[in-house]
Scaffold this motif. Structure first.
Motif, PDB file in Angstrom:
ATOM      1  N   PRO A  94       6.788   5.436  -1.506  1.00 34.65           N
ATOM      2  CA  PRO A  94       5.448   5.420  -0.877  1.00 34.65           C
ATOM      3  C   PRO A  94       4.523   5.024  -2.118  1.00 34.65           C
ATOM      4  CG  PRO A  94       6.332   7.802  -0.518  1.00 34.65           C
ATOM      5  CD  PRO A  94       7.317   6.994  -1.469  1.00 34.65           C
ATOM      6  N   THR A  95       3.516   4.120  -1.627  1.00 39.75           N
ATOM      7  CA  THR A  95       2.656   3.908  -2.594  1.00 39.75           C
ATOM      8  C   THR A  95       1.062   3.541  -1.680  1.00 39.75           C
ATOM      9  OG1 THR A  95       2.038   1.835  -4.056  1.00 39.75           O
ATOM     10  CG2 THR A  95       3.125   1.206  -1.954  1.00 39.75           C
ATOM     11  N   ASP A  96       0.013   3.337  -2.699  1.00 36.61           N
ATOM     12  CA  ASP A  96      -1.287   2.989  -2.114  1.00 36.61           C
ATOM     13  C   ASP A  96      -1.376   1.551  -2.533  1.00 36.61           C
ATOM     14  OD1 ASP A  96      -1.635   5.732  -1.188  1.00 36.61           O
ATOM     15  OD2 ASP A  96      -2.436   6.257  -3.185  1.00 36.61           O
ATOM     16  N   ALA A  97      -0.651   0.852  -3.174  1.00 40.16           N
ATOM     17  CA  ALA A  97      -0.937  -0.533  -3.333  1.00 40.16           C
ATOM     18  C   ALA A  97      -0.874  -1.319  -2.066  1.00 40.16           C
ATOM     19  CB  ALA A  97       0.061  -0.875  -4.251  1.00 40.16           C
ATOM     20  N   PRO A  98      -1.784  -2.328  -2.257  1.00 41.11           N
ATOM     21  CA  PRO A  98      -1.930  -3.133  -0.899  1.00 41.11           C
ATOM     22  C   PRO A  98      -0.666  -3.864  -0.291  1.00 41.11           C
ATOM     23  CG  PRO A  98      -3.606  -3.844  -2.502  1.00 41.11           C
ATOM     24  CD  PRO A  98      -2.759  -2.987  -3.052  1.00 41.11           C
ATOM     25  N   GLU A  99      -0.766  -3.631   1.131  1.00 43.87           N
ATOM     26  CA  GLU A  99       0.426  -4.525   1.819  1.00 43.87           C
ATOM     27  C   GLU A  99       0.671  -6.031   1.352  1.00 43.87           C
ATOM     28  OE1 GLU A  99       2.387  -2.960   4.524  1.00 43.87           O
ATOM     29  OE2 GLU A  99       1.483  -1.273   3.652  1.00 43.87           O
ATOM     30  N   GLU A 100       1.965  -6.246   1.266  1.00 39.81           N
ATOM     31  CA  GLU A 100       2.589  -7.496   0.958  1.00 39.81           C
ATOM     32  C   GLU A 100       2.300  -7.774  -0.723  1.00 39.81           C
ATOM     33  OE1 GLU A 100       1.394 -10.617   3.739  1.00 39.81           O
ATOM     34  OE2 GLU A 100       2.137  -9.458   5.333  1.00 39.81           O
ATOM     35  N   MET A 101       1.952  -7.035  -1.472  1.00 40.17           N
ATOM     36  CA  MET A 101       1.446  -7.296  -2.669  1.00 40.17           C
ATOM     37  C   MET A 101       2.964  -7.129  -3.443  1.00 40.17           C
ATOM     38  SD  MET A 101      -0.910  -5.340  -5.663  1.00 40.17           S
ATOM     39  CE  MET A 101      -2.194  -6.262  -5.285  1.00 40.17           C
ATOM     40  N   THR A 102       3.302  -7.932  -4.579  1.00 43.69           N
ATOM     41  CA  THR A 102       4.272  -7.890  -5.320  1.00 43.69           C
ATOM     42  C   THR A 102       4.263  -7.162  -6.589  1.00 43.69           C
ATOM     43  OG1 THR A 102       4.206 -10.087  -6.448  1.00 43.69           O
ATOM     44  CG2 THR A 102       5.184 -10.065  -4.236  1.00 43.69           C
ATOM     45  N   LEU A 103       5.479  -6.623  -7.032  1.00 41.80           N
ATOM     46  CA  LEU A 103       5.245  -5.800  -8.344  1.00 41.80           C
ATOM     47  C   LEU A 103       4.579  -6.559  -9.304  1.00 41.80           C
ATOM     48  CD1 LEU A 103       5.888  -3.459  -9.987  1.00 41.80           C
ATOM     49  CD2 LEU A 103       8.248  -4.577 -10.311  1.00 41.80           C
ATOM     50  N   SER A 104       4.987  -7.836  -9.386  1.00 44.45           N
ATOM     51  CA  SER A 104       4.201  -8.733 -10.534  1.00 44.45           C
ATOM     52  C   SER A 104       2.883  -9.130 -10.112  1.00 44.45           C
ATOM     53  CB  SER A 104       4.916 -10.122 -10.773  1.00 44.45           C
ATOM     54  OG  SER A 104       5.022 -10.775  -9.311  1.00 44.45           O
ATOM     55  N   GLN A 105       2.215  -9.257  -9.146  1.00 45.60           N
ATOM     56  CA  GLN A 105       0.961  -9.195  -8.755  1.00 45.60           C
ATOM     57  C   GLN A 105       0.380  -7.786  -9.088  1.00 45.60           C
ATOM     58  OE1 GLN A 105       1.280 -10.091  -4.719  1.00 45.60           O
ATOM     59  NE2 GLN A 105       1.005 -12.074  -4.875  1.00 45.60           N
TER      60      GLN A 105
END
Length: 152
Positions: free
Chosen positions: A131-142
């Motif tokens: 699970p994460t709260d990071a934005p959808e489709e964001m990559t790890l490097s982004q």
């Protein structure tokens, strides 16, 4: 409670989990991948005539069974099969797998989950997700870049 509901209740109470059973072309190669590369433990095995034919592997609360084909299936193994492992920290697993030389796709966010995808030697797709709260489709490097700039 109806007889049908009682039967359904007893069946669901009796089923504990599903365990993927993967037919593999070379069980020794698959064991190196799963045990050495992904850190699974072999907990059970079947070794007729001194030759490993089947084994049960465990990683945390997840299990897999592997068995070597006696005859080639004549088609591509693993085609269309994905096993999704729900994890506490898929990013940490990505780093660990990469440090062992396992080729994994850069993690990305899908359905509020960090997802990293890799394939085993027979082409079975393995998704490790957390699970994460990071934005959808964001990559790890982004995401790492945004964190270094102080963005949230």
């Amino acid at each position: 409670m109806s007889a049908s509901a009682k039967q359904e209740s007893s069946v669901s109470a009796n089923v504990e989990r599903a365990v993927p059973f993967l037919m593999v072309a070379d069980i020794a190669r698959s064991l190196r991948f799963y045990v050495d590369g992904l850190d699974f433990r072999k907990t059970k095995e079947w070794v007729p005539d001194g030759q490993l034919q089947w084994c049960w592997l465990e990683l945390g609360g997840a299990s897999l069974m592997l068995q070597e084909f006696r005859k080639s299936p004549g088609s591509e193994l693993g085609a269309g099969v994905s096993i999704c492992f729900q994890c506490k920290d898929a990013l940490e697993l990505y780093r660990q797998f990469s440090s062992r030389g396992i080729q994994a796709r850069e993690p990305f966010v899908g359905n509020n989950m960090w997802v990293t995808i890799l394939s085993d030697p027979d082409g079975y797709k393995l998704d490790f997700e957390s699970p994460t709260d990071a934005p959808e489709e964001m990559t790890l490097s982004q995401w790492e870049s945004s964190q270094s700039r102080g963005e949230s």
